[in-house]
Scaffold this motif. Sequence first.
Motif, short mmCIF file in Angstrom:
data_model
loop_
_atom_site.label_atom_id
_atom_site.label_comp_id
_atom_site.label_asym_id
_atom_site.label_seq_id
_atom_site.Cartn_x
_atom_site.Cartn_y
_atom_site.Cartn_z
N LYS A 1 32.87 -62.68 16.77
CA LYS A 1 31.57 -62.79 16.10
C LYS A 1 30.51 -61.93 16.80
O LYS A 1 29.75 -61.21 16.15
CB LYS A 1 31.13 -64.26 16.07
N LEU A 2 30.48 -61.98 18.13
CA LEU A 2 29.52 -61.18 18.88
C LEU A 2 29.81 -59.69 18.78
O LEU A 2 28.89 -58.87 18.78
CB LEU A 2 29.53 -61.59 20.35
N SER A 3 31.06 -59.33 18.68
CA SER A 3 31.44 -57.92 18.61
C SER A 3 30.78 -57.23 17.43
O SER A 3 30.38 -56.06 17.52
CB SER A 3 32.96 -57.77 18.47
N ALA A 4 30.65 -57.94 16.35
CA ALA A 4 30.04 -57.37 15.16
C ALA A 4 28.55 -57.09 15.35
O ALA A 4 27.97 -56.30 14.61
CB ALA A 4 30.25 -58.31 13.98
N GLN A 5 27.93 -57.70 16.34
CA GLN A 5 26.49 -57.56 16.55
C GLN A 5 26.13 -56.55 17.64
O GLN A 5 24.96 -56.31 17.88
CB GLN A 5 25.90 -58.91 16.91
N ALA A 6 27.12 -55.98 18.33
CA ALA A 6 26.85 -55.09 19.47
C ALA A 6 26.32 -53.75 18.99
O ALA A 6 26.52 -53.35 17.87
CB ALA A 6 28.12 -54.89 20.28
N GLY B 1 29.97 -51.27 19.78
CA GLY B 1 30.64 -52.56 19.90
C GLY B 1 32.08 -52.42 20.33
O GLY B 1 32.57 -53.18 21.16
#
Length: 183
Positions: free
Chosen positions: A57-62, A86
Amino acid sequence: MKGNLEEVYGPRVSGVIDHHEEENKVPSDTGPEPRIVEKSGSCTSLVTEYFRAGWDKLSAQAGLTFSDDGDGEQEIVTPIEEADAGKVYDAQVAKLALGAILIDTANLTATAKVTPHDTRAVEYLEAKIAAAPDGAKWDRSIFYEELNDAKHDMSDFSLEDILRRDYKEWVEADGKKLGMATI
């Protein structure tokens, strides 16, 4: 936990992720915190599995970082192409996690230690590395050999440091404190 650590911190532990045998030191009900005690070659494999959904989930926001050059104004800095940021960051974190797993499992060759947790974690982490722009250059064997060589290089250690590196201490039933170090 052993010795003083158990006495001092034991009551404060609210969750645990451990790859050793169950010692029943942590309450069985840890509420919303994890309580994962399963045999695995590396605890990092269990940690990777536990955080996998959140990581994805965080990877998509990097992407962006900020810099302040001293003039009081922050500037957006993209050290790499924003579209790849990301993936690059994921690959860097994946290599950190993978290093621990590979060292703990002798590059997945310690058959008595390696479990499906380890192989799944390595597959997942290597997929993160492969997705990065330079992922095609990835070679697990070379990475492992470099880490293993560094792990065994004791040229800058004093004798005391070498002995302390793997020192184990315990108290016998009669109260005698014993210790041992291996080189």
